[in-house]
Write a protein that holds these residues in place. Sequence first.
Motif, PDB file in Angstrom:
ATOM      1  N   PRO A 118       0.489  -0.746  -0.120  1.00 31.77           N
ATOM      2  CA  PRO A 118      -0.170  -0.316  -0.131  1.00 31.77           C
ATOM      3  C   PRO A 118       0.950   1.508  -0.238  1.00 31.77           C
ATOM      4  N   GLY A 119       0.438   2.390  -1.118  1.00 32.93           N
ATOM      5  CA  GLY A 119       1.251   3.696  -0.500  1.00 32.93           C
ATOM      6  C   GLY A 119       0.897   3.864  -1.823  1.00 32.93           C
ATOM      7  N   LEU A 120       0.891   5.487  -2.453  1.00 30.53           N
ATOM      8  CA  LEU A 120      -0.247   6.055  -3.280  1.00 30.53           C
ATOM      9  C   LEU A 120       0.382   7.614  -3.618  1.00 30.53           C
ATOM     10  N   ARG A 128       9.575  19.436 -10.269  1.00 28.51           N
ATOM     11  CA  ARG A 128       9.794  20.574  -9.169  1.00 28.51           C
ATOM     12  C   ARG A 128      10.497  21.105 -10.136  1.00 28.51           C
ATOM     13  N   ILE A 150       5.315  23.802  -0.608  1.00 29.43           N
ATOM     14  CA  ILE A 150       4.995  23.616   0.306  1.00 29.43           C
ATOM     15  C   ILE A 150       5.900  23.465   1.214  1.00 29.43           C
ATOM     16  N   ALA A 152       7.248  22.450   4.526  1.00 32.29           N
ATOM     17  CA  ALA A 152       7.108  21.808   5.839  1.00 32.29           C
ATOM     18  C   ALA A 152       7.006  22.709   7.671  1.00 32.29           C
ATOM     19  N   ASP A 153       6.883  22.271   8.260  1.00 31.85           N
ATOM     20  CA  ASP A 153       6.971  22.288   9.916  1.00 31.85           C
ATOM     21  C   ASP A 153       7.473  23.718   9.876  1.00 31.85           C
ATOM     22  N   ARG A 201      -2.180  30.061   7.112  1.00 34.13           N
ATOM     23  CA  ARG A 201      -1.594  28.581   7.980  1.00 34.13           C
ATOM     24  C   ARG A 201      -2.769  27.465   8.292  1.00 34.13           C
ATOM     25  N   GLU A 203      -4.942  26.198   5.772  1.00 36.21           N
ATOM     26  CA  GLU A 203      -4.454  25.330   4.837  1.00 36.21           C
ATOM     27  C   GLU A 203      -4.263  24.730   5.144  1.00 36.21           C
ATOM     28  N   MET A 204      -2.959  25.022   5.772  1.00 38.12           N
ATOM     29  CA  MET A 204      -2.037  23.881   5.626  1.00 38.12           C
ATOM     30  C   MET A 204      -2.057  22.973   6.939  1.00 38.12           C
TER      31      MET A 204
ATOM     32  N   ILE B 179      10.830  14.516  13.546  1.00 35.08           N
ATOM     33  CA  ILE B 179       9.867  14.102  13.771  1.00 35.08           C
ATOM     34  C   ILE B 179       9.942  13.360  12.410  1.00 35.08           C
ATOM     35  N   ARG B 181       5.832  12.133   9.734  1.00 41.14           N
ATOM     36  CA  ARG B 181       4.723  12.253   9.598  1.00 41.14           C
ATOM     37  C   ARG B 181       4.022  10.498   8.816  1.00 41.14           C
ATOM     38  N   PRO B 194      -1.331   4.626   2.879  1.00 43.17           N
ATOM     39  CA  PRO B 194      -0.380   5.933   2.709  1.00 43.17           C
ATOM     40  C   PRO B 194      -0.575   6.638   1.857  1.00 43.17           C
ATOM     41  N   LEU B 199       7.865  15.374   1.886  1.00 37.74           N
ATOM     42  CA  LEU B 199       7.842  16.900   2.437  1.00 37.74           C
ATOM     43  C   LEU B 199       9.512  17.923   2.442  1.00 37.74           C
ATOM     44  N   TYR B 209      12.546  15.347   3.257  1.00 38.27           N
ATOM     45  CA  TYR B 209      11.806  13.602   4.348  1.00 38.27           C
ATOM     46  C   TYR B 209      10.787  13.168   3.610  1.00 38.27           C
ATOM     47  N   LEU B 213       5.678   4.665   5.375  1.00 36.37           N
ATOM     48  CA  LEU B 213       4.405   4.279   5.318  1.00 36.37           C
ATOM     49  C   LEU B 213       4.395   2.834   6.003  1.00 36.37           C
ATOM     50  N   ASN B 229      12.963  13.335  10.116  1.00 37.05           N
ATOM     51  CA  ASN B 229      13.649  15.284  10.169  1.00 37.05           C
ATOM     52  C   ASN B 229      13.999  14.994  10.868  1.00 37.05           C
ATOM     53  N   PRO B 259       1.907  21.698  15.232  1.00 37.46           N
ATOM     54  CA  PRO B 259       1.814  21.039  13.683  1.00 37.46           C
ATOM     55  C   PRO B 259       0.730  21.438  13.350  1.00 37.46           C
ATOM     56  N   MET B 262      -0.659  19.527   7.257  1.00 36.45           N
ATOM     57  CA  MET B 262      -0.857  19.150   5.942  1.00 36.45           C
ATOM     58  C   MET B 262      -1.851  18.823   5.053  1.00 36.45           C
TER      59      MET B 262
END
Lengths: 204, 347
Positions: A118-120, A128, A150, A152-153, A201, A203-204, B179, B181, B194, B199, B209, B213, B229, B259, B262
């Motif tokens: 599983p993983g999408l 990019r 984006i 992150a963190d 913020r 929307e994140m 962290i 996620r 997943p 990110l 990172y 999964l 990360n 946090p 996302m």
Amino acid sequence: MADSGRVTFDGRPLRDAEILRIDGVTPTALVRSDANGRYELGDMPGDRVVLRVRTPFIGVWIAAGKAADWQITRAELVPIRIDFRMPEGLTFDWLDVKLTPRRDEVPPRVILATGVTPGLAEGMYAVRINEPHLELVVRPGLYDLRAHRIIADVPKGQDPKNLKTDTIVTDGPTAIPKFGGFEVELGPVRKIAVSLRLMTREEM
Amino acid sequence: MSDIKATGAAEAHQEPEAAPDLVEISSSDIVSSLGGRAPTEGQLATAARGLGLTAAEVTALAAGRSNLRMTNAQYGELKTKLAKQYGQGLDGKTDAKGSLCGSSGTPAPPAAKQVPAVTTESNTRKIVVAGTKVHEGTVDGGTITLRTGAQEDVDAHPDNFTISYKGTDAPNEHLLQFIHREIIGIHDDGSAHPVNDSLSTSGTRGGSYKLTLGGTATANGTPVLENYNTDSANGSDPFYEAGGASNRTADSTTMIDMPSAMKPKVDAAFAAGAKSVVSRAHFDTYLVHTDAVTYHVQVSVEWSFPSSTTVDPRPTMKSEGGGAATQLPDLIRQKFHAQYPAFNFIK
């Protein structure tokens, strides 16, 4: 006997195309075509085979039953161009663009599957870019298009200037907003103008 | 492993092998040898750790529950280290010229294989709601506390968590957070998918990172090296205080984290066919005392999106435990050293 096939583009072998065997909607094998365009799927169960191509063009082809030979020609592809417009006062630096074919025969989770576990992926084709435009060649059809910048963190109080797609203008049928992206009919649409906006913020 | 041992500690210890030249030293002996000047527990911990004691042994020594067995030469070295700290004014209250790390954003490089003490106070964040204490422990002569549901005055967001250390040796205490996620789409048939993506981060070490999964609607995935990360916004200073919201006073350091879920990646999971989505952020935060890990706090934050129209849901924050620690786990240490090689003395 091995279940094998071949992928060509204008008669030449197409290397590194991905071939998925699926059983219902579950991937049971994922392989890549070799330098001769050939692939072998093994003996895992499945009722359909999905061909995913990301380069030198983007598209998905689906065959019933066993491994297939695909002969793709330039004539069945179309060039598209996407231009990105920044919010006023901001300079373009980079943007993540994701494009995913939508096909009636299989759900998105088949096209986005990253393997047999599983993983999408977020997009079948992801890139990019460092210039505010993108030129691609695609198989005509409905596509999910999403574009973000984006970081992150990011600590509170700092503004990373995260961006998302605000509106899309096309030279054909209207792009429909859906799940944070837009669905657009490529083929009839050849030119796309994406306006970006700053994310809040929340929307994140 | 050090040949110096603490004796009589509550924690289980192997008794040292008999050695004719070992002497037993209590903390009161150390005070006497320094002419009656009692070191702070933090100073004692720094010096003792420099001689190879574990955090548990140091804590036991400082609490008077154990003594040290060491050679006379080692005892001399310990006294010298403590005396040097007095001479350099490392009580953290008066030396404004000390190298900064953590709160300044302009840290000096750790040339001496230790994190420089932070002697400058920075106490501008106003926490108007302290939140609920969900974990507390004692370490390095002080207290470390995790609170959830904290709120600052700068916004109305009620879902910050704070981790603070309060104690006499706060200038030598630093918060190092990691962290990982995961974002999981749950489809009509109940299957969990997943999001398999990366990110981008603001730090310059590594730059991105991958999402973890293997998780489901109810179970966490298992992180691997590429999922971790160092949660610092500063490319050369790994500590949370270097770029993150934080306060530092003479006797405390506090980090404030809020946090986010996302959401763009949650949207992508819905676009991939999910009927509901769970987003989780996992934090492993370590207290680093000068040059060694001494405590570990674990926090998990989970956002539930029962439908694609769910907007900005409040997260569930909880402590996943905490306690004394002597080193980083292997995977985290590997990632940390790769991202911040100048700090590879922190094991």
